[in-house]
Design an enzyme around this catalytic site. Structure first.
Site, PDB file in Angstrom:
ATOM      1  N   GLU A   1      -3.731   5.760   7.819  1.00  0.00           N
ATOM      2  CA  GLU A   1      -3.329   4.708   9.198  1.00  0.00           C
ATOM      3  C   GLU A   1      -4.877   4.061   9.683  1.00  0.00           C
ATOM      4  O   GLU A   1      -5.744   5.372  10.542  1.00  0.00           O
ATOM      5  CB  GLU A   1      -2.457   5.683  10.645  1.00  0.00           C
ATOM      6  CG  GLU A   1      -0.925   6.241   9.101  1.00  0.00           C
ATOM      7  CD  GLU A   1      -0.271   4.609   8.965  1.00  0.00           C
ATOM      8  OE1 GLU A   1      -0.315   3.997   9.937  1.00  0.00           O
ATOM      9  OE2 GLU A   1       0.384   4.353   8.167  1.00  0.00           O
TER      10      GLU A   1
ATOM     11  N   CYS B   1      -4.846   2.322  19.470  1.00  0.00           N
ATOM     12  CA  CYS B   1      -4.397   1.742  17.677  1.00  0.00           C
ATOM     13  C   CYS B   1      -4.058  -0.059  18.239  1.00  0.00           C
ATOM     14  O   CYS B   1      -4.043  -0.975  17.324  1.00  0.00           O
ATOM     15  CB  CYS B   1      -4.738   2.573  16.689  1.00  0.00           C
ATOM     16  SG  CYS B   1      -2.832   2.784  16.276  1.00  0.00           S
TER      17      CYS B   1
END
Length: 505
Positions: free
Chosen positions: A239, A273
């Protein structure tokens, strides 16, 4: 030795409860290799855990969070220097606990075997798939949400029936220390363990022979993690991050879009993010859009340096990096508009705070055009035709998410058809996180694999195929000499059927 806060005996499996089982060493007393062996041996010894055991483990992970909210929030604040209590509650703590509730409620459905073939075919050949745990899962966490981004994958791994080893970020050492201590109070080390600097660094952890490794962090470190895992053929979920674009359509309410983008950029001080990194705005609206963004920031943050609701940059290295991106852009001709309050000298190294800043006139020669900012800086580009943002986005690495503000019209579909991203969010920040069963993950440089809800369960599960034959003939016999007329006839029938299906297309 540690027996942890344990469940009652598992009525379905007959396994002893954690409280009644023989004591095991504390995780902090074991080496990484010994801890992995401990968990793997326990996994083999106890077999596939029942739904009741899995629910109990997830429940204890949830209790670890809920019972210790204030201590964990304070550790997060201390690691950042300045981080709002309510932000930590909303992102790292409450959201993690809620996600675990979803896992507990649905895991029995996810565990069910799936059977294939029509009833008539099953009389001769029966096939089913059983979701079984992989074994021991390693989780490497990041510093920006150091609890949420290890608790969520840990919950999914426990739901899938695995043992779990967590290596939180080395950057957030206070949070890691609290989590490691609490893990020893709620879990035996052969169920779930948190490892720290005493066990080695992240590279040592990534080199272990896990049955699955889950990493959240930057693409640069993710590449190293994948290489380390690859040497042991460990399947890996990555991720990662990326430069998330925003496209403001001609149909958008410019003020509403600008204010929402401004707020989105500042979540956790821009250290998310999913934060928007740059925005494409119709040329005629750039000036208005920028003015609304700056106005929103001024309204939210009339003071910055001593404002406890303004999140600091995590450390000096990242502070210098973000400041350097802005300085490099300005030195090469970009314009910077910040919302530094009157009388405050920003950026401020002592508090590691940087005023929210809009950059315009950015060119490809500037570092900020290529690097993910991960701070309170937004780049704004003008465009005349949608082909311009499409070309820009498609030419770069695939982002973790893409933001669209405006109607779901033909232009929206055109953007989706000609770009790639891990997800798409429309008219607000991180809407995809509000849907428990949507997959979360990137593509290309922004990640590999996904989790959340059933997708997290599947990530940490091996789909084991089971096939049973009731045929009166042996398949092995048909594939071996001597090849009889029956074999040739069977091949001929299949070839004719294939040719007929091709002709009927």
């Amino acid at each position: 030795m540690n027996t942890a806060r344990g469940p009652q005996a598992d009525a379905q499996s007959g396994h002893a409860s954690v409280a009644d089982a023989a004591p095991v060493p504390d995780a902090q007393q074991l080496s990484l290799g010994a801890l992995l062996d401990l968990q793997r041996n326990a996994f083999v010894r106890d077999g596939i855990p029942s739904a009741a055991t899995r629910r109990d483990r997830i429940g204890r992970l949830q209790a670890l969070i809920v019972d210790n909210l204030d201590e964990l929030a304070e550790a997060l604040r201390a690691d950042f220097g300045s981080r709002p209590y309510d932000l930590s509650m909303a992102t790292d703590l409450v959201s993690s606990a809620k996600s675990l509730t979803h896992d507990r409620a649905h895991l029995e459905k996810w565990m069910r075997p799936r059977r294939f073939g029509n009833p008539l075919a099953r009389l001769a050949l029966r096939g089913e798939v059983r979701p079984v745990p992989k074994g021991v899962v390693g989780i490497l966490g990041p510093w920006n949400f150091p609890l949420n981004l290890v608790i969520l994958p840990a919950g999914a791994a426990l739901a899938a029936g695995n043992r779990v080893m967590i290596r939180p970020s080395e950057v957030t050492e206070r949070t890691t220390a609290v989590l490691a201590r609490l893990a020893g109070e709620y879990f035996r080390a052969d169920e779930l363990a948190v490892v720290t600097d005493v066990h080695g660094d992240g590279a040592d952890f990534a080199s272990l022979r896990f049955d699955h490794l889950f990493f959240t962090g930057s693409p640069q470190i993710g590449s190293l993690v994948a290489q380390a895992a690859g040497r042991n053929l460990v399947p890996t979920t990555l991720e990662l991050g990326g430069k998330n674009p925003v496209v403001i359509d001609h149909s958008a309410d410019v003020e509403k879009a600008a204010r929402r983008v401004a707020a989105s950029r500042m979540v956790n001080g821009g250290q998310v993010c999913l934060c928007p990194d740059y925005a494409f705005v119709p040329k005629a609206h750039v000036e208005r859009f920028t003015a609304y963004v700056l106005d929103e920031w001024r309204n939210r943050y009339p003071g910055i340096v001593d404002n406890e609701d303004y999140t600091s940059i995590i450390n000096d290295r990242n502070f210098d990096r973000v400041v350097g991106l802005v300085e490099d852009a300005v030195a090469k001709g970009a314009s910077a508009s910040s919302t530094a309050p009157t009388g405050e000298a920003l950026p401020d190294r002592r508090s590691r705070k940087i005023a929210p800043t809009v950059l315009t006139g950015v060119t490809p020669a500037m570092r900020v055009a290529e690097e993910e900012v991960f701070g309170p800086v937004l780049t704004v580009y003008p465009y005349d035709d949608l082909s311009e943002p499409i070309e820009h986005i498609a030419a770069g690495e695939h982002p973790l998410t893409l933001y669209w503000y405006g109607d779901r019209n033909h232009a929206f579909e055109q953007l989706l058809a000609n770009t790639r991203s891990g997800s798409v969010n429309v008219n607000d920040f991180a809407v995809n996180l509000m849907h428990a069963d949507l997959p979360f993950g990137g593509v290309g440089q922004s990640g590999a694999g996904y989790y959340h809800g059933a997708y997290g369960f599947e990530t940490f599960t091996h789909q084991r195929a089971i096939a049973v034959s009731r045929l009166p003939v042996s398949l092995a016999g048909l594939l071996n000499a001597p090849y009889t007329r029956r074999t040739k006839r069977l091949n001929s029938v299949q070839i004719k059927a294939l040719r007929r299906s091709i002709q009927e297309r």
